[in-house]
Design an enzyme around this catalytic site. Structure first.
Site, PDB file in Angstrom:
ATOM      1  CG  ASN A 154      -0.341  -0.015   2.511  1.00 26.05           C
ATOM      2  OD1 ASN A 154       0.778  -0.502   2.654  1.00 26.05           O
ATOM      3  ND2 ASN A 154      -1.006   0.515   3.506  1.00 26.05           N
ATOM      4  CE  LYS A 177       8.378 -10.558   0.396  1.00 30.79           C
ATOM      5  NZ  LYS A 177       7.596 -10.332  -0.829  1.00 30.79           N
ATOM      6  N   GLY A 230       2.767  -5.253   7.425  1.00 35.82           N
ATOM      7  CA  GLY A 230       1.848  -6.084   6.655  1.00 35.82           C
ATOM      8  C   GLY A 230       0.724  -6.590   7.538  1.00 35.82           C
ATOM      9  CB  SER A 231      -1.641  -9.353   7.036  1.00 38.26           C
ATOM     10  OG  SER A 231      -0.860 -10.522   7.101  1.00 38.26           O
ATOM     11  CD  GLN A 233      -4.469 -12.601   9.350  1.00 35.45           C
ATOM     12  OE1 GLN A 233      -3.891 -11.585   8.982  1.00 35.45           O
ATOM     13  NE2 GLN A 233      -5.793 -12.638   9.470  1.00 35.45           N
ATOM     14  CD  GLU A 252       4.315  -0.163  13.222  1.00 36.97           C
ATOM     15  OE1 GLU A 252       3.073  -0.138  13.294  1.00 36.97           O
ATOM     16  OE2 GLU A 252       5.057   0.224  14.138  1.00 36.97           O
ATOM     17  CB  CYS A 286      -2.228  -0.016   8.741  1.00 37.54           C
ATOM     18  SG  CYS A 286      -0.765   0.954   8.783  1.00 37.54           S
ATOM     19  CD  GLN A 333      -7.774  -5.666   0.283  1.00 38.59           C
ATOM     20  OE1 GLN A 333      -6.797  -6.338   0.605  1.00 38.59           O
ATOM     21  NE2 GLN A 333      -8.748  -5.389   1.149  1.00 38.59           N
ATOM     22  CD  GLU A 464       8.003   1.107  10.809  1.00 41.01           C
ATOM     23  OE1 GLU A 464       6.786   1.169  10.620  1.00 41.01           O
ATOM     24  OE2 GLU A 464       8.811   0.681   9.962  1.00 41.01           O
TER      25      GLU A 464
HETATM   26  C1  UN1 Z   1      -0.054   7.288   6.802  1.00 40.08           C
HETATM   27  O1  UN1 Z   1      -1.177   7.174   7.255  1.00 40.08           O
HETATM   28  O2  UN1 Z   1       0.389   8.366   6.340  1.00 40.08           O
HETATM   29  O3  UN1 Z   1       0.667   0.686   6.066  1.00 40.08           O
HETATM   30  C2  UN1 Z   1       0.928   6.196   6.796  1.00 40.08           C
HETATM   31  C3  UN1 Z   1       0.189   1.738   6.473  1.00 40.08           C
HETATM   32  C4  UN1 Z   1       0.986   2.493   7.490  1.00 40.08           C
HETATM   33  C5  UN1 Z   1       1.415   3.826   7.003  1.00 40.08           C
HETATM   34  C6  UN1 Z   1       0.358   4.849   7.094  1.00 40.08           C
HETATM   35  N1  UN1 Z   1       2.139   1.711   7.875  1.00 40.08           N
HETATM   36  O4  UN1 Z   1      -0.890   2.131   6.056  1.00 40.08           O
END
Ligand code: UN1
Length: 483
Positions: A154, A177, A230-231, A233, A252, A286, A333, A464
């Site tokens: 994303n 990766k 990522g996810s 799981q 994350e 996310c 998706q 991060e």
């Molecule tokens: C944002 O909201 O600007 O994967 C960043 C994601 C988050 C990053 C969001 N790690 O959506």
């Protein structure tokens, strides 16, 4: 575009562009007839070669000093920013976010490299007296070693940038990766890093599947630490494997972020926060605002205004400047989003608008953003991360109920509140169980110079971004010296 006429983009292993075991077509989700490019898929063995190359280069890079590292990162930043339009277009074509969002993301990647170029020169450390007279104590940061970096689809360039830049800045070597769905932006970043003069093996790119490349990164003893986004799981699996192998790990994962709207909120601000947070980037963040928790006095007006605004959103080709919402990233998706819309209906939620697949004059994964009202926080659509343009409204009686619903989730990434009452805003800021709190702002859309991360099921390990990234990408050494 004719696939046969395109050259394949290869993996970068030990400074050499290396063919994979397979070639993948990177297709445009806004027009699946269009192949954005051909990209190598590497194997476990190639990931192991990249790890060996990184290990070989690590002592030299760790000893290279702050000036050399600053200069590399600054050059990378400059080149990303010079090429932001072209790289933004590539990102929009492979991931589907709008051209404005894509150029914004590329710009963010350039700014991140600039920030961490500065971090190379801003070192920290302490010299203390020991409790034993005549002894001094030195506390210094050292690089961790070789970092395996696994990134999601994303944010095809910003997330690689915000993991790779600090890794290199603090003296580590990297094997990246990127997500199999969006290798193009990561490949462009790899080319920039190589051409900027990174010594061979310091930065390696191995594109491919998680079951091959990701698996090797997580299990190979040559990797000291894994940074993953990522996810839930996949994150849980990676975390368990890292624990078993004694690797440092930073995860994350998902979110189910609440945006609370109180009766005293400015209606226009609240609607814009909700639209931006829930639907921009096609809801594929996310940090997306997926649960809109609305006090009863403003509820009717809010749902009406948000429904109208949602219906007016222009869904289409990301490269068209009129477009506000691009396609969903892929068929899987899209199927999952549409299934959640059905789940919501079956659970008795009221679909205010949207939720259908849209046809455009080209084959693409377009979907009308969906808004549900009349939902309760126990419904699946309010518990599980959907990761698409689907938002729900939960009506509550007062602020206390809003806060308790906001915190009633297994996630804890971002939490927002729209209010003009300073006391309530302060109470929420202090009591929301989330790593990030937004007041009169969307839950998504974060700065690059401050810490990013969550609590509970959303995140694991140190933060991060910003100078807080040092915690994960360095290890502390305490030295006792008797003169
Ligand atoms: C944002 O909201 O600007 O994967 C960043 C994601 C988050 C990053 C969001 N790690 O959506």
């Amino acid at each position: 575009m004719n696939t046969a006429s395109q050259a394949e983009h290869r993996n970068l292993i030990g400074g050499e562009w290396t063919a994979g075991i397979d070639i993948a077509e990177n297709r445009n989700p806004a027009n699946t007839d269009e192949v954005v490019g051909l990209y190598a898929r590497g194997s476990k063995a190639q990931a192991a070669e990249a790890i060996a190359a990184a290990r070989h280069s690590f002592p030299g890079w760790a000893a290279s000093g702050p000036q050399a590292r600053h200069d590399l990162l600054k050059t990378v930043s400059d080149r990303i920013l010079e090429r932001r339009k072209e790289l933004g277009e590539l990102l929009a074509r492979e991931e589907g976010k709008t051209i404005a969002e894509s150029i914004g993301e590329v710009t963010r990647a350039g700014q991140i490299f600039d920030f961490f170029a500065g971090e190379c020169l801003r070192q920290t450390g302490d010299i203390l007296d020991s409790v034993r007279p005549g002894v001094e104590v030195f506390i210094q940061r050292e690089p961790v070693g070789v970092i395996g970096i696994i990134t999601p689809w994303n944010f095809p360039i910003a997330i690689p940038a915000w993991k790779v830049a600090p890794a290199l800045a603090y003296g580590n070597c990297v094997v990246l990766k990127p997500a199999d769905l969006v290798p193009g932006s990561a490949w462009a970043l790899a080319e920039i890093i190589k051409d900027a003069g990174a010594p061979a093996g310091v930065f390696n790119l191995v594109m491919g599947r998680g079951s091959e490349v990701g698996d090797e990164l997580v299990n190979n003893p040559g990797i000291d630490a894994i940074s993953f986004t990522g996810s839930v799981q996949t994150g849980a699996r990676i975390g368990a494997a890292c624990m078993q192998h004694g690797k440092k790990v930073q995860l994350e994962m998902g979110g189910k972020n609440p945006l609370v709207v109180l009766d005293d909120a400015d209606l226009g601000t609240a609607v814009e926060c909700a639209v931006n947070g829930a639907f921009y980037s096609t809801g594929q963040r996310c940090t997306a605002s997926s649960r809109l928790i609305v006090e009863m006095g403003i509820h009717g007006r809010f749902v009406d205004a948000l429904g109208e605004r949602t219906k007016s959103l222009v869904v289409g080709d990301p490269l068209d400047s009129e477009t506000q919402i691009g396609p969903v990233v892929d068929q899987r998706q899209l199927d999952s989003n549409l299934e959640y819309v059905q789940v919501g209906k079956d659970e008795g939620a009221e679909l205010v608008c949207g939720g259908d697949r849209l046809e455009r004059n080209r084959p693409g994964y377009f979907m009308q953003p969906a808004l549900f009202a009349g939902t309760s926080n126990t419904m699946r659509i309010n518990r599980e991360e959907i990761f698409g343009p689907v938002a729900t409204v939960i009506e509550v009686g007062d602020y206390d109920e809003a806060l308790s619903v906001a915190n009633d989730t297994e996630f804890g990434l971002s939490a927002g509140i729209c209010t003009t009452d300073l006391g309530r805003a302060t109470h929420f800021r202090r009591n929301a169980q989330a790593g990030m709190v937004m007041v009169n702002l969307p839950t998504a859309g974060v700065d690059y110079h401050v810490p990013f991360g969550g609590r509970k099921g959303s995140s694991y390990g140190p933060r991060e971004q910003g100078s807080y990234a040092r915690e994960f990408f360095t290890t502390v050494k305490t030295t006792y010296v008797k003169g």
